[in-house]
Design a protein around this motif. Sequence first.
Motif, PDB file in Angstrom:
ATOM      1  N   MET A   9       0.828  -1.203   0.000  1.00 43.29           N
ATOM      2  CA  MET A   9       0.000   0.000   0.000  1.00 43.29           C
ATOM      3  C   MET A   9       0.864   1.255   0.000  1.00 43.29           C
ATOM      4  O   MET A   9       0.510   2.249  -0.644  1.00 43.29           O
ATOM      5  CB  MET A   9      -0.941  -0.013   1.211  1.00 43.29           C
ATOM      6  N   MET A  10       1.995   1.212   0.685  1.00 39.65           N
ATOM      7  CA  MET A  10       2.899   2.366   0.693  1.00 39.65           C
ATOM      8  C   MET A  10       3.443   2.647  -0.711  1.00 39.65           C
ATOM      9  O   MET A  10       3.532   3.800  -1.123  1.00 39.65           O
ATOM     10  CB  MET A  10       4.047   2.145   1.678  1.00 39.65           C
ATOM     11  N   VAL A  11       3.760   1.604  -1.455  1.00 40.72           N
ATOM     12  CA  VAL A  11       4.239   1.771  -2.829  1.00 40.72           C
ATOM     13  C   VAL A  11       3.126   2.340  -3.703  1.00 40.72           C
ATOM     14  O   VAL A  11       3.351   3.261  -4.488  1.00 40.72           O
ATOM     15  CB  VAL A  11       4.768   0.428  -3.402  1.00 40.72           C
ATOM     16  N   LYS A  12       1.907   1.807  -3.546  1.00 45.87           N
ATOM     17  CA  LYS A  12       0.779   2.299  -4.337  1.00 45.87           C
ATOM     18  C   LYS A  12       0.518   3.775  -4.087  1.00 45.87           C
ATOM     19  O   LYS A  12       0.131   4.509  -4.997  1.00 45.87           O
ATOM     20  CB  LYS A  12      -0.492   1.499  -4.023  1.00 45.87           C
ATOM     21  N   ARG A  13       0.707   4.207  -2.842  1.00 44.40           N
ATOM     22  CA  ARG A  13       0.438   5.602  -2.472  1.00 44.40           C
ATOM     23  C   ARG A  13       1.685   6.486  -2.557  1.00 44.40           C
ATOM     24  O   ARG A  13       1.631   7.673  -2.279  1.00 44.40           O
ATOM     25  CB  ARG A  13      -0.123   5.681  -1.051  1.00 44.40           C
ATOM     26  N   LYS A  14       2.796   5.874  -2.929  1.00 45.09           N
ATOM     27  CA  LYS A  14       4.068   6.591  -3.108  1.00 45.09           C
ATOM     28  C   LYS A  14       4.461   7.397  -1.869  1.00 45.09           C
ATOM     29  O   LYS A  14       4.734   8.588  -1.927  1.00 45.09           O
ATOM     30  CB  LYS A  14       4.013   7.501  -4.334  1.00 45.09           C
ATOM     31  N   ILE A  15       4.481   6.700  -0.729  1.00 45.53           N
ATOM     32  CA  ILE A  15       4.883   7.325   0.521  1.00 45.53           C
ATOM     33  C   ILE A  15       5.970   6.481   1.176  1.00 45.53           C
ATOM     34  O   ILE A  15       5.897   5.252   1.166  1.00 45.53           O
ATOM     35  CB  ILE A  15       3.687   7.535   1.477  1.00 45.53           C
ATOM     36  N   GLY A  16       6.982   7.137   1.685  1.00 44.27           N
ATOM     37  CA  GLY A  16       8.099   6.453   2.308  1.00 44.27           C
ATOM     38  C   GLY A  16       7.849   6.163   3.779  1.00 44.27           C
ATOM     39  O   GLY A  16       6.942   6.721   4.407  1.00 44.27           O
ATOM     40  N   LEU A  17       8.689   5.321   4.327  1.00 44.20           N
ATOM     41  CA  LEU A  17       8.585   4.902   5.715  1.00 44.20           C
ATOM     42  C   LEU A  17       8.668   6.087   6.679  1.00 44.20           C
ATOM     43  O   LEU A  17       7.838   6.223   7.578  1.00 44.20           O
ATOM     44  CB  LEU A  17       9.692   3.888   6.032  1.00 44.20           C
ATOM     45  N   MET A  18       9.643   6.943   6.493  1.00 42.41           N
ATOM     46  CA  MET A  18       9.837   8.075   7.405  1.00 42.41           C
ATOM     47  C   MET A  18       8.651   9.028   7.351  1.00 42.41           C
ATOM     48  O   MET A  18       8.198   9.511   8.390  1.00 42.41           O
ATOM     49  CB  MET A  18      11.139   8.817   7.074  1.00 42.41           C
ATOM     50  N   ASP A  19       8.151   9.305   6.154  1.00 38.24           N
ATOM     51  CA  ASP A  19       7.010  10.219   6.009  1.00 38.24           C
ATOM     52  C   ASP A  19       5.758   9.645   6.664  1.00 38.24           C
ATOM     53  O   ASP A  19       5.042  10.354   7.378  1.00 38.24           O
ATOM     54  CB  ASP A  19       6.738  10.527   4.539  1.00 38.24           C
ATOM     55  N   LEU A  20       5.495   8.371   6.421  1.00 36.56           N
ATOM     56  CA  LEU A  20       4.307   7.745   6.993  1.00 36.56           C
ATOM     57  C   LEU A  20       4.419   7.688   8.515  1.00 36.56           C
ATOM     58  O   LEU A  20       3.460   7.998   9.221  1.00 36.56           O
ATOM     59  CB  LEU A  20       4.082   6.348   6.413  1.00 36.56           C
ATOM     60  N   ALA A  21       5.579   7.305   9.016  1.00 32.48           N
ATOM     61  CA  ALA A  21       5.776   7.233  10.470  1.00 32.48           C
ATOM     62  C   ALA A  21       5.532   8.591  11.111  1.00 32.48           C
ATOM     63  O   ALA A  21       4.864   8.694  12.142  1.00 32.48           O
ATOM     64  CB  ALA A  21       7.183   6.738  10.786  1.00 32.48           C
ATOM     65  N   SER A  22       6.034   9.629  10.489  1.00 38.56           N
ATOM     66  CA  SER A  22       5.856  10.978  11.002  1.00 38.56           C
ATOM     67  C   SER A  22       4.382  11.366  11.035  1.00 38.56           C
ATOM     68  O   SER A  22       3.893  11.921  12.028  1.00 38.56           O
ATOM     69  CB  SER A  22       6.655  11.965  10.155  1.00 38.56           C
TER      70      SER A  22
END
Length: 71
Positions: A9-22
């Motif tokens: 889902m992170m790849v589909k939404r083009k969001i990285g680990l650090m950004d999502l965690a934040s």
Amino acid sequence: MIVINLDVMMVKRKIGLMDLASEVGITSANLSILKNNKAKAVRLETLDKICSILDCQPGDILEYRDDDSSD
């Protein structure tokens, strides 16, 4: 067995680990544990935030697989 497909889902939404965690408000280490299917539990509050940010349903992230099935 419950499989966590957060990485997909992170790849589909083009969001990285650090950004999502934040955005979720958890550490990148804890999100990484979840993303890599190493978590033993997930708080519903955390799942709610992840789904809100990724604009998805819990079923897009969590999947049940029969332990007896061969991959």
